[in-house]
Design a protein around this motif. Structure first.
Motif, PDB file in Angstrom:
ATOM      1  N   LYS A 229      44.094  38.496   2.142  1.00  0.00           N
ATOM      2  CA  LYS A 229      43.129  38.644   3.224  1.00  0.00           C
ATOM      3  C   LYS A 229      42.682  37.301   3.788  1.00  0.00           C
ATOM      4  CE  LYS A 229      43.084  43.101   2.894  1.00  0.00           C
ATOM      5  NZ  LYS A 229      43.788  43.898   3.927  1.00  0.00           N
ATOM      6  N   GLY A 230      43.113  36.234   3.130  1.00  0.00           N
ATOM      7  CA  GLY A 230      42.744  34.919   3.621  1.00  0.00           C
ATOM      8  C   GLY A 230      43.648  33.853   3.044  1.00  0.00           C
ATOM      9  N   GLU A 256      47.711  29.961  15.276  1.00  0.00           N
ATOM     10  CA  GLU A 256      48.301  30.642  16.423  1.00  0.00           C
ATOM     11  C   GLU A 256      48.986  31.938  16.003  1.00  0.00           C
ATOM     12  OE1 GLU A 256      51.500  29.824  20.066  1.00  0.00           O
ATOM     13  OE2 GLU A 256      51.262  28.360  18.463  1.00  0.00           O
ATOM     14  N   LYS A 257      49.598  31.938  14.826  1.00  0.00           N
ATOM     15  CA  LYS A 257      50.336  33.107  14.354  1.00  0.00           C
ATOM     16  C   LYS A 257      49.454  34.103  13.601  1.00  0.00           C
ATOM     17  CE  LYS A 257      54.413  31.524  15.681  1.00  0.00           C
ATOM     18  NZ  LYS A 257      55.206  32.159  16.755  1.00  0.00           N
ATOM     19  N   PHE A 258      48.398  33.606  12.924  1.00  0.00           N
ATOM     20  CA  PHE A 258      47.703  34.491  11.979  1.00  0.00           C
ATOM     21  C   PHE A 258      46.202  34.607  12.183  1.00  0.00           C
ATOM     22  CE2 PHE A 258      51.705  33.439   9.966  1.00  0.00           C
ATOM     23  CZ  PHE A 258      52.145  34.706   9.623  1.00  0.00           C
ATOM     24  N   LYS A 259      45.659  33.982  13.215  1.00  0.00           N
ATOM     25  CA  LYS A 259      44.251  34.184  13.535  1.00  0.00           C
ATOM     26  C   LYS A 259      44.019  35.658  13.815  1.00  0.00           C
ATOM     27  CE  LYS A 259      40.286  32.040  14.931  1.00  0.00           C
ATOM     28  NZ  LYS A 259      39.578  30.984  14.226  1.00  0.00           N
ATOM     29  N   ARG A 260      42.952  36.191  13.274  1.00  0.00           N
ATOM     30  CA  ARG A 260      42.571  37.599  13.420  1.00  0.00           C
ATOM     31  C   ARG A 260      43.382  38.539  12.530  1.00  0.00           C
ATOM     32  NH1 ARG A 260      42.120  35.181  18.336  1.00  0.00           N
ATOM     33  NH2 ARG A 260      40.040  35.276  19.276  1.00  0.00           N
ATOM     34  N   LYS A 261      44.368  38.007  11.840  1.00  0.00           N
ATOM     35  CA  LYS A 261      45.111  38.806  10.868  1.00  0.00           C
ATOM     36  C   LYS A 261      44.605  38.532   9.447  1.00  0.00           C
ATOM     37  CE  LYS A 261      49.392  39.007  13.576  1.00  0.00           C
ATOM     38  NZ  LYS A 261      50.847  38.642  13.610  1.00  0.00           N
ATOM     39  N   MET A 262      44.237  37.279   9.205  1.00  0.00           N
ATOM     40  CA  MET A 262      43.681  36.864   7.925  1.00  0.00           C
ATOM     41  C   MET A 262      42.552  35.884   8.205  1.00  0.00           C
ATOM     42  SD  MET A 262      46.960  35.936   5.497  1.00  0.00           S
ATOM     43  CE  MET A 262      47.642  34.745   6.655  1.00  0.00           C
ATOM     44  N   ALA A 263      41.630  35.746   7.253  1.00  0.00           N
ATOM     45  CA  ALA A 263      40.656  34.663   7.334  1.00  0.00           C
ATOM     46  C   ALA A 263      41.383  33.343   7.099  1.00  0.00           C
ATOM     47  CB  ALA A 263      39.570  34.854   6.284  1.00  0.00           C
ATOM     48  N   ILE A 264      41.115  32.360   7.950  1.00  0.00           N
ATOM     49  CA  ILE A 264      41.763  31.060   7.816  1.00  0.00           C
ATOM     50  C   ILE A 264      40.713  30.013   7.488  1.00  0.00           C
ATOM     51  CG2 ILE A 264      43.138  29.284   8.957  1.00  0.00           C
ATOM     52  CD1 ILE A 264      44.367  31.474  10.684  1.00  0.00           C
ATOM     53  N   THR A 350      35.470  36.087  19.546  1.00  0.00           N
ATOM     54  CA  THR A 350      34.835  37.288  18.989  1.00  0.00           C
ATOM     55  C   THR A 350      35.175  37.531  17.521  1.00  0.00           C
ATOM     56  OG1 THR A 350      36.713  38.635  19.712  1.00  0.00           O
ATOM     57  CG2 THR A 350      34.862  38.456  21.230  1.00  0.00           C
ATOM     58  N   TRP A 351      36.077  36.749  16.947  1.00  0.00           N
ATOM     59  CA  TRP A 351      36.575  37.071  15.625  1.00  0.00           C
ATOM     60  C   TRP A 351      35.605  36.646  14.532  1.00  0.00           C
ATOM     61  CZ3 TRP A 351      39.368  39.831  12.663  1.00  0.00           C
ATOM     62  CH2 TRP A 351      39.850  39.382  11.450  1.00  0.00           C
ATOM     63  N   ARG A 352      35.421  37.524  13.548  1.00  0.00           N
ATOM     64  CA  ARG A 352      34.654  37.187  12.346  1.00  0.00           C
ATOM     65  C   ARG A 352      35.482  37.558  11.131  1.00  0.00           C
ATOM     66  NH1 ARG A 352      28.187  37.602  12.982  1.00  0.00           N
ATOM     67  NH2 ARG A 352      28.052  36.501  14.970  1.00  0.00           N
ATOM     68  N   VAL A 353      35.458  36.730  10.103  1.00  0.00           N
ATOM     69  CA  VAL A 353      36.312  36.957   8.935  1.00  0.00           C
ATOM     70  C   VAL A 353      35.673  37.976   7.999  1.00  0.00           C
ATOM     71  CG1 VAL A 353      37.257  34.670   9.117  1.00  0.00           C
ATOM     72  CG2 VAL A 353      35.363  35.044   7.582  1.00  0.00           C
TER      73      VAL A 353
END
Length: 353
Positions: A229-230, A256-264, A350-353
């Motif tokens: 998840k991160g 660029e590839k994984f923002k909003r897919k996992m917490a970075i 708008t993204w929050r982890v």
């Protein structure tokens, strides 16, 4: 209290293991591992700081951002700003032995609790290192991510269960510790993890799992497809691979590839609230800070850590005003000129982890 006082006290209390340099850049302590430096020539540590200094921000003051929001959310926990102390252990071997493992863990956990931040606990060759962080979490109730070295699968899962019982909000594995010679020499099993091993570990818990030490898009993809998840974009502070890239240089492509897919998350060379803004604008959701926090703890205990982190928050707030950044969920463009990178911050995210 100021940073000069913290540095002076830390230098004494750390028995000069750390020189308390005005600019913590890895030059004076190059090659001092164990210790606080970077491995070999120290270039991995040095380049983290150097590369981040090449990142520039557009100064903008004709806008409506008068009171930026620096708060965030990490795995369901509201935090006052998106900065976490790094998982650190090895008080005797790395920091001069002024604190016990539990004393240091307790200082960081209590500071995070008071500032409404998330704490991270560490693992290491001595069982007391892992246990100290667990006890600090139990005693404070601070929201936390428990990091575990890349041990054998069975042992990692056992430690995850301990973290669950302690009330951790997430668990992590610092996979960049796969080649730690101190652990190998002491007969402890650490090493790389393949996809099947990752899936077994991740499926063993309902907690979010964070993989620390991700430096390529390819390995971010493996982490994502394995159920993480991160991730933490990290080269272990330049302490494991001398020739590693700087984290800020690889972060944008991964984000660029994984923002909003996992917490970075990202660490490496962050020395101010302005640096925090740079990392957020490069694609991180939250930023992890190591050596400066250790210096602040050794220089002023809980008050020192709180002073440092509050200062980062103030600097972040000011930098957001001066770049027209409304909140920490940043949308930006990156341009290269010469050896520098210019970040152009755009509309609200708008993204929050």
């Amino acid at each position: 209290m100021n940073y000069d006082e913290l540095r002076k006290n830390a230098r004494i209390n750390m028995n000069n293991v750390c020189r308390g340099c005005k600019r913590c850049d890895g030059i004076a302590c190059a090659g001092e591992v164990p210790g606080i430096g970077g491995v070999g020539s120290g270039e991995g540590f040095i380049e983290n700081v150097r590369a981040l200094s090449r990142v520039k921000l557009e100064l903008k003051t004709l806008h409506n951002v008068k009171k930026p929001d620096i708060s965030s959310e990490i795995f369901g926990e509201n935090v006052s700003f998106p900065v976490l102390p790094a998982p650190m252990a090895g008080m005797k071997s790395n920091f001069g032995g002024y604190f016990t493992e539990y004393e240091f863990a307790s200082i960081l956990a209590n500071a995070c609790k008071e500032l409404r931040l998330m704490y991270t606990s560490a693992d290491g060759p001595d069982p007391n290192m892992f246990n100290a962080g667990i006890e600090a979490i139990k005693n404070t109730g601070v929201p936390s991510i428990v990091f575990i070295k890349p041990r054998g699968v069975k042992e990692v899962i056992e430690k995850i269960k301990v973290a669950e019982e302690a009330g951790a909000k997430a668990v992590g594995m610092d996979v960049d510790g796969a080649g730690l010679i101190l652990m190998v020499r002491s007969g402890q099993e650490v090493g790389p993890k393949n996809t099947d091993e990752l899936k077994e570990i991740i499926s063993s818990t309902s907690l979010p799992v964070v993989l620390k030490g991700i430096m390529t898009v390819e390995e971010a993809k493996i982490a994502y497809e394995s159920g993480a998840k991160g991730i933490v974009v990290s080269n272990h502070g330049g302490r494991v691979l001398e020739a590693a890239m700087a984290t800020c240089d690889v972060l944008p492509e991964i984000a660029e590839k994984f923002k909003r897919k996992m917490a970075i998350f990202v660490d490496g060379g962050v020395r101010s609230g302005v640096d925090v803004l740079k990392m957020l604008a490069l694609g991180a959701d939250a930023v992890i800070v190591g050596r400066p926090v250790a210096i602040a703890a050794h220089g002023g205990r809980i008050d020192g850590v709180k002073w440092l982190l509050k200062n980062y928050a103030d600097e972040l707030y000011q930098a957001m005003i001066l770049t027209g950044t409304p909140d920490v969920h940043i949308n930006s463009e990156i341009e290269c000129f010469g050896n520098n990178i210019l970040i152009k911050i755009k509309e609200r995210g708008t993204w929050r982890v």
